[in-house]
Design a protein around this motif. Sequence first.
Motif, PDB file in Angstrom:
ATOM      1  N   TYR A 205       4.451   1.882  -7.131  1.00 15.56           N
ATOM      2  CA  TYR A 205       3.342   1.921  -5.964  1.00 15.56           C
ATOM      3  C   TYR A 205       3.356  -0.545  -5.471  1.00 15.56           C
ATOM      4  CZ  TYR A 205      -0.942   0.406  -3.577  1.00 15.56           C
ATOM      5  OH  TYR A 205      -1.981   0.222  -2.653  1.00 15.56           O
TER       6      TYR A 205
ATOM      7  N   GLY B   8       0.485  -1.063  -0.211  1.00 16.15           N
ATOM      8  CA  GLY B   8       0.329   0.151   0.199  1.00 16.15           C
ATOM      9  C   GLY B   8       1.079   1.020  -0.407  1.00 16.15           C
TER      10      GLY B   8
ATOM     11  N   ASP C  35      -4.331  -3.413  -9.356  1.00 17.77           N
ATOM     12  CA  ASP C  35      -3.879  -2.244  -9.107  1.00 17.77           C
ATOM     13  C   ASP C  35      -3.660  -0.968  -8.102  1.00 17.77           C
ATOM     14  OD1 ASP C  35      -3.694  -0.123 -10.867  1.00 17.77           O
ATOM     15  OD2 ASP C  35      -4.768  -0.533 -12.606  1.00 17.77           O
ATOM     16  N   ALA C  36      -2.757  -0.047  -8.299  1.00 13.84           N
ATOM     17  CA  ALA C  36      -3.145   1.317  -7.336  1.00 13.84           C
ATOM     18  C   ALA C  36      -4.665   1.818  -7.182  1.00 13.84           C
ATOM     19  CB  ALA C  36      -2.282   2.258  -7.185  1.00 13.84           C
ATOM     20  N   PRO C  37      -4.347   2.641  -5.213  1.00 14.31           N
ATOM     21  CA  PRO C  37      -5.984   3.056  -5.414  1.00 14.31           C
ATOM     22  C   PRO C  37      -6.539   3.610  -6.654  1.00 14.31           C
ATOM     23  CG  PRO C  37      -4.966   2.736  -2.994  1.00 14.31           C
ATOM     24  CD  PRO C  37      -3.852   2.389  -4.578  1.00 14.31           C
ATOM     25  N   GLU C  38      -7.785   4.537  -5.978  1.00 13.80           N
ATOM     26  CA  GLU C  38      -8.251   5.107  -7.435  1.00 13.80           C
ATOM     27  C   GLU C  38      -7.890   6.756  -7.188  1.00 13.80           C
ATOM     28  OE1 GLU C  38     -12.526   7.331  -8.900  1.00 13.80           O
ATOM     29  OE2 GLU C  38     -12.604   5.501  -7.670  1.00 13.80           O
ATOM     30  N   ASP C  39      -7.528   7.422  -6.218  1.00 13.06           N
ATOM     31  CA  ASP C  39      -6.865   8.192  -5.433  1.00 13.06           C
ATOM     32  C   ASP C  39      -5.438   8.362  -5.971  1.00 13.06           C
ATOM     33  OD1 ASP C  39      -6.107   7.064  -4.068  1.00 13.06           O
ATOM     34  OD2 ASP C  39      -6.415   8.332  -2.514  1.00 13.06           O
TER      35      ASP C  39
ATOM     36  N   ARG D 106      -4.167   6.620  -8.920  1.00 12.65           N
ATOM     37  CA  ARG D 106      -3.917   6.938  -9.937  1.00 12.65           C
ATOM     38  C   ARG D 106      -4.257   8.236 -10.582  1.00 12.65           C
ATOM     39  NH1 ARG D 106      -7.556   3.627 -11.546  1.00 12.65           N
ATOM     40  NH2 ARG D 106      -8.476   2.497  -9.387  1.00 12.65           N
TER      41      ARG D 106
ATOM     42  N   LEU E 155       2.010  -2.917  -4.552  1.00 16.01           N
ATOM     43  CA  LEU E 155       0.249  -3.280  -4.226  1.00 16.01           C
ATOM     44  C   LEU E 155       0.220  -4.491  -2.860  1.00 16.01           C
ATOM     45  CD1 LEU E 155      -0.047  -4.763  -7.693  1.00 16.01           C
ATOM     46  CD2 LEU E 155      -1.293  -3.114  -6.969  1.00 16.01           C
ATOM     47  N   LYS E 156      -0.948  -4.013  -2.120  1.00 19.63           N
ATOM     48  CA  LYS E 156      -1.856  -5.168  -1.206  1.00 19.63           C
ATOM     49  C   LYS E 156      -1.752  -6.379  -2.097  1.00 19.63           C
ATOM     50  CE  LYS E 156      -3.296  -1.383   1.560  1.00 19.63           C
ATOM     51  NZ  LYS E 156      -4.617  -0.499   2.049  1.00 19.63           N
TER      52      LYS E 156
ATOM     53  N   GLU F  32      -4.896  -6.162  -4.289  1.00 21.36           N
ATOM     54  CA  GLU F  32      -5.099  -5.768  -5.159  1.00 21.36           C
ATOM     55  C   GLU F  32      -4.555  -5.865  -6.913  1.00 21.36           C
ATOM     56  OE1 GLU F  32      -5.069  -0.713  -2.495  1.00 21.36           O
ATOM     57  OE2 GLU F  32      -3.016  -2.096  -2.956  1.00 21.36           O
TER      58      GLU F  32
END
Length: 390
Positions: A252, A229, A260-264, A266, A254-255, A258
């Motif tokens: 990034y 994260g 992909d990376a979180p929306e914020d 990206r 990843l957890k 996941e």
Amino acid sequence: MNYTVNQEKMGQAAKALHERKIDLWLILTSEGSDPCLPLVTGVKTVGPGAFLIAANGARYAVCSSIDAQDIEESGLFQEVIKYSGGLEEALASLVQRLAPSRIALNYSKEEHLCDGLTLGCYRWLMQTLKDYTGEFLSSASFLTELRSIKTPEELRRIRQAIAVTLEIYEAVFQRLQVGMTEKQAGELFLTEMKERGVVNGLDRTLSMPMVLKENIAHRQPSDRVIEPGDLVIFDYSIEYEGYVSDIARTVYFLKEDEEDAPEDARFAFQAAYDAISAAQAALKPGAIGHEVDAVARQFLLERGMPEISHATGHQIGRETHDGGTLLGPRWDRYGQAPYGRIGENMVFTLEPTILPGKPPYILLEENLVVTAEGSEYLSERQKSLVLIRS
């Protein structure tokens, strides 16, 4: 020793002197004290010495007999004058013979890379040339231009520095893992640098890049552990034959659940990417530094990002911060640098950074050269966050 760049730069210098109606440029040095020497002459003196370039293209060196061999073998100077006693008489005699009306010296209030003449040397020179009746003036205007406008050989070396930097990034990204400390991630770069025989462009040693999990600043990697994260910024330069790159990437981790990376993250990445695109469109001959900065700065503000806390970009060349025109705001701390005009064959970074605030922090840094019509990327762009799986 390859003096191709120095031949090119001395030719540029003579042209700049002629255009400004300056008869002579006098560079006073001892132990390579003036920062312009690697760029201009490529040789230095151990004892007191002087290098002189005339508007008609003639070049002179005044040095002790023990310093003369390298200078003569460089083939850069039409005349090498050797003194056995002191520099004073030999230099005064040469200036009297050349009879210049205007002499440029390396002093500057604004640009440290053009301020090579120390106060003590200045006073010595004034005493040595006490019979000179012409005018002394600063070399800053044309020396800044000399550093800024890259020659074909300089561009070749910068391109190669960039290519090696991207190659090292690619190799390191294959080996990054969750659980590493910033230092351990930095050590991956050292391994790749050793294999390629290159050094860090910032300090010219085999040292780590900036690896920043948090506390985003110009600092060395720490013992902070990279966890799932985390966003981690890498800011990195290498030197190739005296010239450097300056490229930053955001990664990034990843957890486990996941893809992909979180929306914020990206969204913030895309904002930084698009801000670079907007600034690149504005980076062209004739533009003013603060105008390009304003494009990227306003772009990010309109997308709800924090205001950039530093300049959008700077020149690179022999140094990672190579002076001259700055792509920065009209803040007092930047002096006159943001008011400089952009010219063809200048090489800049673009790095409109998103620092911690409401959105995640993002740093993308690309290298570009100004062309006759606009600008082009020298570095292959980072188009999305680099993703490392746990």
